[in-house]
Design an enzyme around this catalytic site. Structure first.
Site, PDB file in Angstrom:
ATOM      1  N   ASP A  58       0.832  -1.208   0.000  1.00  0.00           N
ATOM      2  CA  ASP A  58       0.000   0.000   0.000  1.00  0.00           C
ATOM      3  C   ASP A  58       0.864   1.255   0.000  1.00  0.00           C
ATOM      4  O   ASP A  58       2.014   1.240   0.439  1.00  0.00           O
ATOM      5  CB  ASP A  58      -0.917  -0.032   1.239  1.00  0.00           C
ATOM      6  CG  ASP A  58      -2.094   0.902   1.097  1.00  0.00           C
ATOM      7  OD1 ASP A  58      -2.405   1.327  -0.035  1.00  0.00           O
ATOM      8  OD2 ASP A  58      -2.722   1.223   2.123  1.00  0.00           O
ATOM      9  N   ARG A 118       0.058   7.772  -2.427  1.00  0.00           N
ATOM     10  CA  ARG A 118       0.545   8.818  -1.510  1.00  0.00           C
ATOM     11  C   ARG A 118       2.016   9.131  -1.764  1.00  0.00           C
ATOM     12  O   ARG A 118       2.446  10.274  -1.701  1.00  0.00           O
ATOM     13  CB  ARG A 118       0.330   8.377  -0.055  1.00  0.00           C
ATOM     14  CG  ARG A 118      -1.091   8.628   0.437  1.00  0.00           C
ATOM     15  CD  ARG A 118      -1.389   7.876   1.694  1.00  0.00           C
ATOM     16  NE  ARG A 118      -1.660   6.460   1.419  1.00  0.00           N
ATOM     17  CZ  ARG A 118      -1.812   5.539   2.363  1.00  0.00           C
ATOM     18  NH1 ARG A 118      -1.677   5.871   3.628  1.00  0.00           N
ATOM     19  NH2 ARG A 118      -2.072   4.288   2.033  1.00  0.00           N
ATOM     20  N   HIS A 150       2.663   3.610  -8.906  1.00  0.00           N
ATOM     21  CA  HIS A 150       2.463   2.196  -9.250  1.00  0.00           C
ATOM     22  C   HIS A 150       3.656   1.638 -10.032  1.00  0.00           C
ATOM     23  O   HIS A 150       4.035   0.482  -9.880  1.00  0.00           O
ATOM     24  CB  HIS A 150       1.175   2.022 -10.069  1.00  0.00           C
ATOM     25  CG  HIS A 150      -0.062   2.389  -9.302  1.00  0.00           C
ATOM     26  ND1 HIS A 150      -0.276   1.983  -8.005  1.00  0.00           N
ATOM     27  CD2 HIS A 150      -1.149   3.134  -9.635  1.00  0.00           C
ATOM     28  CE1 HIS A 150      -1.446   2.459  -7.578  1.00  0.00           C
ATOM     29  NE2 HIS A 150      -1.984   3.167  -8.547  1.00  0.00           N
ATOM     30  N   SER A 209      -7.095  -5.494  -5.753  1.00  0.00           N
ATOM     31  CA  SER A 209      -8.193  -6.121  -5.003  1.00  0.00           C
ATOM     32  C   SER A 209      -9.483  -6.093  -5.807  1.00  0.00           C
ATOM     33  O   SER A 209      -9.624  -5.321  -6.771  1.00  0.00           O
ATOM     34  CB  SER A 209      -8.405  -5.387  -3.673  1.00  0.00           C
ATOM     35  OG  SER A 209      -9.063  -4.153  -3.895  1.00  0.00           O
ATOM     36  N   LEU A 225      11.684 -19.441  -4.894  1.00  0.00           N
ATOM     37  CA  LEU A 225      10.524 -18.750  -4.324  1.00  0.00           C
ATOM     38  C   LEU A 225       9.281 -18.889  -5.211  1.00  0.00           C
ATOM     39  O   LEU A 225       9.363 -18.760  -6.433  1.00  0.00           O
ATOM     40  CB  LEU A 225      10.857 -17.253  -4.195  1.00  0.00           C
ATOM     41  CG  LEU A 225       9.691 -16.346  -3.773  1.00  0.00           C
ATOM     42  CD1 LEU A 225       9.411 -16.494  -2.282  1.00  0.00           C
ATOM     43  CD2 LEU A 225       9.978 -14.896  -4.121  1.00  0.00           C
TER      44      LEU A 225
END
Ligand code: IPE
Ligand code: IPE
Ligand code: MG
Length: 230
Positions: A12, A16, A29, A57, A123
């Site tokens: 997140d 900002r 982004h 989301s 990973l």
């Protein structure tokens, strides 16, 4: 240092971060996507098995069309730039969420990255895209109920079996959210049953390898009892 097996991050603060610098939200982004590379490589090096990153989301469709459009294009830009490096590092790309709601082109690039890296053993870098935990759980219940209706299985579901009906089967060891907010925003509600939580004020575009290491150090100080007594 004990390394958590499964780590989830709510990435997140891109907007900002950009606003503070007088840049458009999309610049945040873009920088955020570069951090996915950095944190993915670091997690792989540290020996984390699965890293689940919340990238989009089910609620993010509410954003202005221009921003949603840019976010749809990001996987393409990301994999064009970094897939080679991910392959060189044996990283396996997977995703969680309903990919089919995205433009065909976005679906193609994600599917290609998954296919290309499917035999890698490092990973598991799992991108949560068009992911919502309530949706995930609802879909899982519907799938299971249908199997019962079709007489494919008995009505004998256990908690561990239910996980197999979800996008993410693993329990989360460590859940990190960047940029100060202290909420889950519909991320992995089932899987965080016994996760350790770290909420850091650092924004995602500034969350570097050292920040991840600091979080793991903090995780090591936690006493995980799982309801028992130590
Ligand atoms: C996270 O950053 C990225 C996505 C949700 C796609 P935000 O875009 O939510 O950034 P803030 O929270 O507005 O700063
Ligand atoms: C959560 O961030 C979703 C992602 C990081 C992809 P949001 O910025 O969308 O969450 P809220 O709106 O602050 O809860
Ligand atoms: Mg946000």
């Amino acid at each position: 240092m004990k390394i958590p097996e499964t780590v989830a991050i709510i990435m997140d603060g891109n907007g900002r971060w950009a606003k503070k610098r007088g840049l458009p939200r999309t610049a945040g982004h873009k920088k955020g996507a570069d951090m996915i590379r950095e944190i993915g490589l670091a997690a792989n090096e540290l020996g984390i098995k699965k890293l689940i990153l919340y990238a989009f989301s089910t609620e993010n469709w509410k954003r202005p069309e221009e921003e949603v459009g840019y976010l749809c294009k990001l996987p393409g830009l990301f994999f064009d730039r970094y897939m080679k490096e991910l392959m060189e590092n044996n990283i396996k790309v997977t995703f969680a969420g309903e990919l089919d709601k995205f433009p065909q082109e976005t679906q193609n690039v994600v599917n290609k990255a998954v296919e290309q890296s499917k035999n890698n053993t490092g990973l598991n870098l799992c991108l949560a895209i068009n992911y919502g935990a309530q949706r995930e759980i609802t879909l899982g219940i519907k799938k299971y109920a249908q199997e019962v209706v079709d007489n494919k299985r008995a009505n004998d579901l256990s908690e561990s079996e239910f996980s197999k009906y979800l996008f993410v089967e693993e329990d989360i060891d460590l859940m990190i959210r960047t940029s100060g907010e202290q909420r889950l925003s519909n991320f992995l509600l089932w899987q965080v049953a016994y996760a350790e939580f770290i909420f850091t004020p650092v924004s995602w575009p500034e969350f570097d390898k050292q920040c991840l290491i600091d979080c793991i150090k903090e995780y090591n100080e936690r006493d995980r009892r799982f309801g028992g007594i130590k």
